[in-house]
Design a protein around this motif. Sequence first.
Motif, PDB file in Angstrom:
ATOM      1  N   SER A 280     -53.326  -9.764 -50.582  1.00  0.00           N
ATOM      2  CA  SER A 280     -54.066  -8.885 -51.487  1.00  0.00           C
ATOM      3  C   SER A 280     -53.284  -8.666 -52.775  1.00  0.00           C
TER       4      SER A 280
ATOM      5  N   ALA B 285     -52.470  -2.572 -53.158  1.00  0.00           N
ATOM      6  CA  ALA B 285     -52.616  -2.974 -51.761  1.00  0.00           C
ATOM      7  C   ALA B 285     -51.243  -3.005 -51.101  1.00  0.00           C
TER       8      ALA B 285
ATOM      9  N   GLU C 129     -57.778  -0.389 -45.101  1.00  0.00           N
ATOM     10  CA  GLU C 129     -57.327  -0.113 -46.469  1.00  0.00           C
ATOM     11  C   GLU C 129     -56.861   1.326 -46.612  1.00  0.00           C
TER      12      GLU C 129
ATOM     13  N   ARG D 255     -52.580   2.443 -46.986  1.00  0.00           N
ATOM     14  CA  ARG D 255     -52.195   2.869 -48.337  1.00  0.00           C
ATOM     15  C   ARG D 255     -51.882   4.351 -48.463  1.00  0.00           C
TER      16      ARG D 255
END
Length: 555
Positions: free
Chosen positions: A125, A131, A247, A251
């Motif tokens: 990514s 990312a 995701e 993160r």
Amino acid sequence: MTSSFVFKTERPWPNSRLDRATIIGHTTSNSTKIWMRLGLPGSYRLLIYPIAHKNSQSFRNSLRQVPFPQPPKWVKVYPFDITDFSSDTTHIELVEGLQPFRTYGYAIEGKDDAGVSRILIGHDSLENPLAYSFRTLANGLTPFSFGFYSCHLPYSKSIFGRTEITNMDMWDSFLVTLERNLEKANLAFVIGGGDLVYVDGVDSLNIWKYLNSCINKSEKVIPGKDDMLSWYRDIYRGYWGFLQVTEVFSRFPIYMILDDHELLDGWGSYFLKEDSQDEMNEIFPDWEESGHDWKSHQALLKKMGECAIKVYEEYGHSHNPDSKFYDYNFNTNGSAFYFLDGRSQRDVNRQSNRILGKEQLERFSTWLQTLEPEITPFVFVISAVPLLHLNATLLNSKNPYFDFANLEDDLRDAWEHKLHDVERKKMVELLFEAAGRGLKISILSGDVHGSAAFRLSRGNSVIYQLTSSPITYNVSLPIGWALAAGVVDEGESADGYHFKRLGLYMKRNYALVTIDASQGKAEFQIYGAQSISDPEGTAQDSPITQAMVSFELVF
């Protein structure tokens, strides 16, 4: 292991299951915990680097290079080994010596199936500058915000019997809201407020239904712990296998708590004494015909619970702050957080303290007494089940419909149930005593498939209760109306305080809380799906959300 899911390929998941993945866990101004699942035993290296270096073309190229070269000196390297499958190839790495309010990138290097060293996570990514990154927290009384969600059940059964994905647009929206507030409102972390997965959701993925099928076909052979562990792990890998979920998890620091659906609907709220064997029918519908006696099923229930807790430890709790228990706490930026464990200790068969247990309530009481309004003016108590939500008179009535609909265990789940009167009153006294010392206290909760905000007051002391639920669970309109009708409005509690409902939202949602401790201000927002019209004027759901309930917490 004839009933194990380890080598089972026909499980009807409509999405890819989690394979290699990361979760950013407890994060401070100078450290973070990173959870990893690699899929296979082996030797690995976690690489941590300042995010600015991700713009270096040479470094970006090295992340794609096979075999992976020796990393630059400015990359911190944490080697670790996963020796077997005993924890489903999960691993926690504590990263220390970081700078406050600084963004770092990370990657994981190991050997691929061909035995060649390469980047396994963090190379795919590179077009997204954030990312596989995280930001440490700021020091002092810096304003910040955090996200909150609960009740993640993104599946439904179609009229053709297929398991289908539903409502994942809410996770798209959640990710957008978190990203938007990363700089706008200094987003610090996310809280997963229980029902992180549903082991007993749709029938095709229900591991308790699968267990019952194994018993009925087993000719008195009961599945073992290794089989059961594989079932629970399969649930987490399926429910967390969505790109939107990974995701968010990879993160933003996330804190998690346990509720019933990580174990079994209504866990701890069944009467399971030998003279009340009928409630065993809700868990094991055919137990009397299965060839196993009541005590065997009681032992089986205990074994499933032990496996559920072990897998929750692997996937949900290991990246929380270190604690010998499943309740835990931390302080940051003028705010203090306590996460109650209202599930693993819950047992309505006890004579007292049936929700938290005596020891946990004492730990919580001691923690409250250590807090000083000048240092941590804001206090957030996370309880998966709301302290106040339903009409207590209706809840404790002898309504034959409740028994007919098998809702008795659900009603006992509620703090307002008469079984919990003594424990609830102790909790209320602790909270109002702390509020009387000047602490600004809010209770955060999920579980009830409806969102509401309440203001509780006694004299000059004020407490808020903020509930956000569910993020993906499908609630039909009739059930939604029924749930809304059962939510209390305003009145005097039997526990000696006045309550007033400030907001109610019965569709899918998540929440955002912003705090500025230096100014004594906080705000609570519930985000729900926004209804828009296409060019032909047809109303449709949009993945874009807006704040449907929003207000400042005034103490």
